[in-house]
Design an enzyme around this catalytic site. Structure first.
Site: not given
Ligand SMILES: NC(=O)c1ccc[n+]([C@@H]2O[C@H](COP(=O)([O-])OP(=O)(O)OC[C@H]3O[C@@H](n4cnc5c(N)ncnc54)[C@H](OP(=O)(O)O)[C@@H]3O)[C@@H](O)[C@H]2O)c1
Length: 319
Positions: A49, A127, A207-209, A211-212, A215
């Site tokens: 990262y 990873h 887990p939030l898709g 961000g999808f 919202g």
């Molecule tokens: N092992 C792997 O291959 C792998 C792959 C991908 C991700 N990951 C890990 O999983 C973590 C989470 O995944 P992700 O970041 O891809 O997606 P996510 O957690 O599903 O979604 C993140 C997005 O959601 C928004 N968000 C978060 N909370 C919110 C809320 N309460 N209301 C509205 N919007 C919200 C954030 O925007 P804002 O910043 O503007 O709040 C950000 O753009 C990563 O940070 C990483 O550590 C691991």
């Protein structure tokens, strides 16, 4: 020192601090991380990262509070041009180079510990499995680091059920990280039952898709990493928007936010499920953490199951 069983089930994904879904200043990123640590969230980082930058931010955030923090990081994605690896397709329009060899594992952990300013990590993940290195070798190398006291628990990420079985036979695997959410439930088919049989926790990434589900249903702006994700592009995005719109109404009827609904639903799938949502905003960390205490009624869970069964999302990815 928090153990695996005492950390919050809503953790914190630190990848969002590296500009993939919009930028953030380092000082603010450190504040956000500190807040997540104070809340007892496991901090999810990776050496790849920001090409090591993310672990350096985590180092600043844990300074003076290491004993309070639970730090997870990962190795295997080659991000240094001087290193070699074996290519895998991601289904996101690009490939990744993976190195799961003993030598690379040892070298990567030492580099991560240096960047983190720590002498151990709580959870160390591979990873992605290396397509040309047996998973037994990768896990054997990680087990060696457990014996050396540099790693407390071993984890795997983006693996098949069969790979977990093979790895677990070498050394107990504490957690598997895999994409799991209301729009990506494929883990339920084979992986999750296997993890349950072996007593391995599932840590849900995105887990939030991405961000999808919270919202962010508009087309991503130029430069946003989500443009690589077929679920966010072209006709797929509109189809997914229509499909998942009723979830917002359900959240509204329960007086919770869509993000809380998505996270609470995940935690209702079993006590062995952890989620690591990422956000650049302190108030959203609080909002997301509250999902741990939300009880969803049985009829709502049934409604959600009917709305979002496995495989319904348009634009599947490979891992
Ligand atoms: N092992 C792997 O291959 C792998 C792959 C991908 C991700 N990951 C890990 O999983 C973590 C989470 O995944 P992700 O970041 O891809 O997606 P996510 O957690 O599903 O979604 C993140 C997005 O959601 C928004 N968000 C978060 N909370 C919110 C809320 N309460 N209301 C509205 N919007 C919200 C954030 O925007 P804002 O910043 O503007 O709040 C950000 O753009 C990563 O940070 C990483 O550590 C691991």
């Amino acid at each position: 020192m928090p153990g695996f069983d005492s950390i919050a089930r809503i953790g914190y994904g630190a990848m969002v601090l590296e500009g993939y879904y919009g930028g953030i200043e380092d000082a603010q990123g450190v504040e956000v991380l500190r807040h997540a640590i104070e809340r007892g969230a496991m901090i999810d980082s990776a050496d790849a990262y920001g090409g090591g930058h993310n672990e350096e931010l985590v180092a600043k955030a844990v300074q003076g509070r290491r004993e309070k923090a639970f730090i997870a990081t990962k190795f295997g994605i080659v991000f240094d041009e001087g290193e070699t690896g074996n290519a895998i397709e991601t289904g996101w329009g690009f490939s990744l180079n993976i190195n799961g060899s003993t030598e690379y594992a040892r070298k990567s952990l030492d580099a991560s510990l240096r960047r983190l300013g720590c002498d151990y990590v709580d959870l160390y993940y591979l990873h992605y499995p290396d397509p040309k290195v047996d998973i037994e070798e990768s896990v054997g190398a990680m087990a060696h680091e457990v014996e050396a006291g540099k790693v407390r628990h071993i984890g795997l990420s983006n693996v098949t059920a069969e790979q977990v079985r093979r790895a677990h036979a070498v050394h107990p695997v504490r957690a598997v990280q895999y994409e799991y959410s209301l729009w990506r439930r494929e883990a339920e088919r084979e992986l999750l039952p296997t993890l349950r049989e072996l007593g391995v926790a599932l840590v849900a990434w995105s887990p939030l898709g991405a961000g999808f589900l919270a919202g962010a249903a508009d087309a991503p702006p130029e430069g946003d990493f989500r443009n690589n994700n077929p679920r966010f592009t072209g006709d797929n995005l509109q189809a997914n928007r229509d499909r998942f719109a009723p979830l917002r109404e359900i959240a509204e009827s329960l007086d919770i936010t869509p993000a809380q609904l998505a996270l609470a639903w995940l935690l209702h799938q079993g006590e062995d499920i952890y989620a690591i949502p990422g956000s650049r905003k302190i108030e959203r960390i609080d909002e997301n953490a509250k999902a741990e205490n939300i009880k969803l009624p049985e009829d709502v869970l049934k409604k959600i199951d009917a709305l979002a069964p496995v495989g319904i999302t348009k634009g599947a990815t490979l891992v």
